[in-house]
Design a protein around this motif. Structure first.
Motif, PDB file in Angstrom:
ATOM      1  N   ASN A 161     -45.611-110.860  36.302  1.00 37.91           N
ATOM      2  CA  ASN A 161     -46.352-111.486  35.210  1.00 37.91           C
ATOM      3  C   ASN A 161     -46.577-110.514  34.054  1.00 37.91           C
ATOM      4  OD1 ASN A 161     -46.551-113.891  36.660  1.00 37.91           O
ATOM      5  ND2 ASN A 161     -48.518-113.352  37.574  1.00 37.91           N
ATOM      6  N   LEU A 162     -46.837-109.248  34.391  1.00 35.79           N
ATOM      7  CA  LEU A 162     -47.071-108.232  33.365  1.00 35.79           C
ATOM      8  C   LEU A 162     -45.814-107.986  32.532  1.00 35.79           C
ATOM      9  CD1 LEU A 162     -49.272-106.282  32.330  1.00 35.79           C
ATOM     10  CD2 LEU A 162     -48.300-104.546  33.854  1.00 35.79           C
ATOM     11  N   ALA A 163     -44.669-107.868  33.213  1.00 34.21           N
ATOM     12  CA  ALA A 163     -43.402-107.649  32.512  1.00 34.21           C
ATOM     13  C   ALA A 163     -43.074-108.833  31.613  1.00 34.21           C
ATOM     14  CB  ALA A 163     -42.284-107.422  33.519  1.00 34.21           C
ATOM     15  N   ASN A 164     -43.250-110.025  32.132  1.00 35.93           N
ATOM     16  CA  ASN A 164     -42.965-111.221  31.333  1.00 35.93           C
ATOM     17  C   ASN A 164     -43.923-111.355  30.158  1.00 35.93           C
ATOM     18  OD1 ASN A 164     -40.961-111.781  33.166  1.00 35.93           O
ATOM     19  ND2 ASN A 164     -42.106-113.362  34.257  1.00 35.93           N
ATOM     20  N   MET A 165     -45.175-110.959  30.369  1.00 31.51           N
ATOM     21  CA  MET A 165     -46.187-111.053  29.326  1.00 31.51           C
ATOM     22  C   MET A 165     -45.831-110.186  28.120  1.00 31.51           C
ATOM     23  SD  MET A 165     -50.237-110.052  29.584  1.00 31.51           S
ATOM     24  CE  MET A 165     -50.395-110.964  31.128  1.00 31.51           C
ATOM     25  N   PHE A 166     -45.267-108.983  28.394  1.00 32.44           N
ATOM     26  CA  PHE A 166     -44.904-108.049  27.319  1.00 32.44           C
ATOM     27  C   PHE A 166     -43.423-108.144  26.937  1.00 32.44           C
ATOM     28  CE2 PHE A 166     -48.909-106.128  28.555  1.00 32.44           C
ATOM     29  CZ  PHE A 166     -49.411-105.649  27.355  1.00 32.44           C
ATOM     30  N   ALA A 167     -42.744-109.184  27.406  1.00 28.56           N
ATOM     31  CA  ALA A 167     -41.333-109.402  27.077  1.00 28.56           C
ATOM     32  C   ALA A 167     -40.459-108.214  27.444  1.00 28.56           C
ATOM     33  CB  ALA A 167     -41.176-109.725  25.591  1.00 28.56           C
ATOM     34  N   VAL A 168     -40.726-107.629  28.604  1.00 33.24           N
ATOM     35  CA  VAL A 168     -39.923-106.499  29.083  1.00 33.24           C
ATOM     36  C   VAL A 168     -38.740-107.051  29.872  1.00 33.24           C
ATOM     37  CG1 VAL A 168     -39.866-104.438  30.521  1.00 33.24           C
ATOM     38  CG2 VAL A 168     -41.935-105.016  29.226  1.00 33.24           C
ATOM     39  N   PRO A 169     -37.509-106.878  29.399  1.00 31.65           N
ATOM     40  CA  PRO A 169     -36.342-107.382  30.129  1.00 31.65           C
ATOM     41  C   PRO A 169     -36.109-106.558  31.397  1.00 31.65           C
ATOM     42  CG  PRO A 169     -35.654-106.129  28.208  1.00 31.65           C
ATOM     43  CD  PRO A 169     -37.136-106.228  28.136  1.00 31.65           C
ATOM     44  N   ILE A 170     -35.949-107.236  32.514  1.00 32.05           N
ATOM     45  CA  ILE A 170     -35.747-106.558  33.803  1.00 32.05           C
ATOM     46  C   ILE A 170     -34.252-106.526  34.122  1.00 32.05           C
ATOM     47  CG2 ILE A 170     -36.263-106.606  36.261  1.00 32.05           C
ATOM     48  CD1 ILE A 170     -38.661-105.952  34.490  1.00 32.05           C
ATOM     49  N   VAL A 171     -33.799-105.370  34.562  1.00 31.67           N
ATOM     50  CA  VAL A 171     -32.365-105.190  34.807  1.00 31.67           C
ATOM     51  C   VAL A 171     -31.910-105.964  36.038  1.00 31.67           C
ATOM     52  CG1 VAL A 171     -32.473-102.876  33.821  1.00 31.67           C
ATOM     53  CG2 VAL A 171     -32.582-103.145  36.282  1.00 31.67           C
ATOM     54  N   LYS A 172     -30.668-106.402  35.998  1.00 27.08           N
ATOM     55  CA  LYS A 172     -30.008-106.922  37.186  1.00 27.08           C
ATOM     56  C   LYS A 172     -29.339-105.748  37.892  1.00 27.08           C
ATOM     57  CE  LYS A 172     -29.125-111.577  35.378  1.00 27.08           C
ATOM     58  NZ  LYS A 172     -28.086-112.589  35.050  1.00 27.08           N
ATOM     59  N   TRP A 173     -29.031-105.943  39.166  1.00 27.97           N
ATOM     60  CA  TRP A 173     -28.496-104.813  39.934  1.00 27.97           C
ATOM     61  C   TRP A 173     -27.148-104.335  39.410  1.00 27.97           C
ATOM     62  CZ3 TRP A 173     -32.174-102.427  41.690  1.00 27.97           C
ATOM     63  CH2 TRP A 173     -33.212-103.001  42.422  1.00 27.97           C
ATOM     64  N   GLN A 174     -26.354-105.226  38.794  1.00 29.68           N
ATOM     65  CA  GLN A 174     -25.085-104.758  38.248  1.00 29.68           C
ATOM     66  C   GLN A 174     -25.285-103.755  37.116  1.00 29.68           C
ATOM     67  OE1 GLN A 174     -25.928-108.068  38.389  1.00 29.68           O
ATOM     68  NE2 GLN A 174     -25.135-109.214  36.635  1.00 29.68           N
ATOM     69  N   HIS A 175     -26.391-103.891  36.391  1.00 30.34           N
ATOM     70  CA  HIS A 175     -26.698-102.934  35.326  1.00 30.34           C
ATOM     71  C   HIS A 175     -27.080-101.578  35.918  1.00 30.34           C
ATOM     72  CE1 HIS A 175     -28.030-106.907  33.300  1.00 30.34           C
ATOM     73  NE2 HIS A 175     -26.763-106.670  32.993  1.00 30.34           N
ATOM     74  N   THR A 176     -27.894-101.633  36.973  1.00 27.52           N
ATOM     75  CA  THR A 176     -28.292-100.394  37.647  1.00 27.52           C
ATOM     76  C   THR A 176     -27.083 -99.684  38.237  1.00 27.52           C
ATOM     77  OG1 THR A 176     -30.447-101.362  38.228  1.00 27.52           O
ATOM     78  CG2 THR A 176     -29.742 -99.418  39.461  1.00 27.52           C
ATOM     79  N   ILE A 177     -26.228-100.439  38.916  1.00 29.60           N
ATOM     80  CA  ILE A 177     -25.020 -99.859  39.524  1.00 29.60           C
ATOM     81  C   ILE A 177     -24.106 -99.259  38.463  1.00 29.60           C
ATOM     82  CG2 ILE A 177     -22.890-100.430  40.774  1.00 29.60           C
ATOM     83  CD1 ILE A 177     -24.556-102.548  42.304  1.00 29.60           C
ATOM     84  N   ALA A 178     -23.972 -99.957  37.331  1.00 33.15           N
ATOM     85  CA  ALA A 178     -23.123 -99.447  36.244  1.00 33.15           C
ATOM     86  C   ALA A 178     -23.650 -98.122  35.714  1.00 33.15           C
ATOM     87  CB  ALA A 178     -23.050-100.479  35.122  1.00 33.15           C
ATOM     88  N   PHE A 179     -24.965 -98.028  35.545  1.00 26.55           N
ATOM     89  CA  PHE A 179     -25.536 -96.794  35.011  1.00 26.55           C
ATOM     90  C   PHE A 179     -25.414 -95.643  36.007  1.00 26.55           C
ATOM     91  CE2 PHE A 179     -28.175 -94.082  32.560  1.00 26.55           C
ATOM     92  CZ  PHE A 179     -28.222 -94.633  31.288  1.00 26.55           C
ATOM     93  N   LEU A 180     -25.663 -95.931  37.276  1.00 24.73           N
ATOM     94  CA  LEU A 180     -25.526 -94.895  38.301  1.00 24.73           C
ATOM     95  C   LEU A 180     -24.069 -94.440  38.426  1.00 24.73           C
ATOM     96  CD1 LEU A 180     -27.905 -96.271  41.076  1.00 24.73           C
ATOM     97  CD2 LEU A 180     -28.329 -94.387  39.477  1.00 24.73           C
ATOM     98  N   SER A 181     -23.135 -95.381  38.269  1.00 26.19           N
ATOM     99  CA  SER A 181     -21.706 -95.042  38.328  1.00 26.19           C
ATOM    100  C   SER A 181     -21.331 -94.124  37.167  1.00 26.19           C
ATOM    101  CB  SER A 181     -20.859 -96.312  38.282  1.00 26.19           C
ATOM    102  OG  SER A 181     -21.123 -97.132  39.404  1.00 26.19           O
ATOM    103  N   CYS A 182     -21.833 -94.429  35.973  1.00 24.52           N
ATOM    104  CA  CYS A 182     -21.556 -93.578  34.808  1.00 24.52           C
ATOM    105  C   CYS A 182     -22.169 -92.196  34.990  1.00 24.52           C
ATOM    106  CB  CYS A 182     -22.102 -94.237  33.542  1.00 24.52           C
ATOM    107  SG  CYS A 182     -21.183 -95.707  33.015  1.00 24.52           S
TER     108      CYS A 182
END
Length: 223
Positions: A161-182
């Motif tokens: 609710n807090l993240a949605n309230m402040f319009a904070v976009p939450i990453v999907k796991w493919q984004h996390t995996i891509a960043f860790l791979s880089c």
């Protein structure tokens, strides 16, 4: 993990190609890598600035499109995030200094490691701001945002609710995996300017996150 979108497939393929050539040139011709492939004011650096700018524009577009339907905290959150990425764009190209051939003021000539008009290359008490804030602090923020936040968002309703309230976009796991791979691939590059490719990956992946976050409902009128 759901199927990748077409844009994500294109973006990840782009990063694979860029990093693939980066690993090759960095290990076979370091001089070419530093002076041509990842040079100052080169395609990689400007590519980073473009993706940071696109991220800012996307967030600003959503702000102006939805602000009349949203609460103050939502508007504050998305606007601050847009301004942060707009600031990052300016810093990446030294606020257009080299593009428009603008001379640095005496203050920046004396206190900036590269004599440029930007903050991330400033030197304070003999230490570069880039190393203290834009490297060490950013590393902590990325770990929290890319790994810890998605877990907390999925597990705790209050965090969601807090993240949605402040319009904070939450990453999907493919984004996390891509960043860790880089992050892993960058370690295969011995060249000095390899971090330019890492910054490009940052720009590309964060644009994808903002475009299609896990909580994309925050960009709907009724959420």
């Amino acid at each position: 993990m759901k199927t990748l979108t077409q844009i994500e497939k294109i973006a990840f393929t782009f990063l694979v190609i860029v990093f693939g050539f980066g690993i090759y040139f960095s290990n076979t011709d370091t001089i070419y890598f530093d002076t041509v492939y990842a040079k100052e004011d080169g395609y990689v650096e400007y590519g980073t600035a473009v993706f940071l700018f696109f991220s800012s524009l996307l967030l600003l577009y959503r702000f102006f499109k939805l602000q009349k339907f949203k609460k103050p905290l939502w508007k504050f959150g998305i606007l601050m995030l847009a301004l942060i990425f707009l600031f990052g764009t300016g810093e990446e190209i030294s606020w257009g200094q080299r593009i428009f051939n603008v001379e640095s003021s005496e203050y920046f000539l004396e206190n900036n490691a590269q004599g440029e008009t930007n903050l991330h290359n400033m030197v304070v008490d003999g230490k570069k701001v880039n190393k203290i804030i834009f490297s060490q602090l950013l590393t902590v923020i990325l770990i929290i945002y890319l790994i810890i936040a998605p877990l907390l968002y999925r597990k705790f309703e209050g965090i969601k609710n807090l993240a949605n309230m402040f319009a904070v976009p939450i990453v999907k796991w493919q984004h996390t995996i891509a960043f860790l791979s880089c992050t892993a691939l960058i370690m295969l590059m011995p060249a000095e300017r390899k971090w330019e490719l890492y910054e490009l990956a940052f720009g590309v992946i964060f644009f994808l996150i903002f475009l299609n976050p896990l909580n994309k409902s925050i960009y709907s009128v009724n959420s």
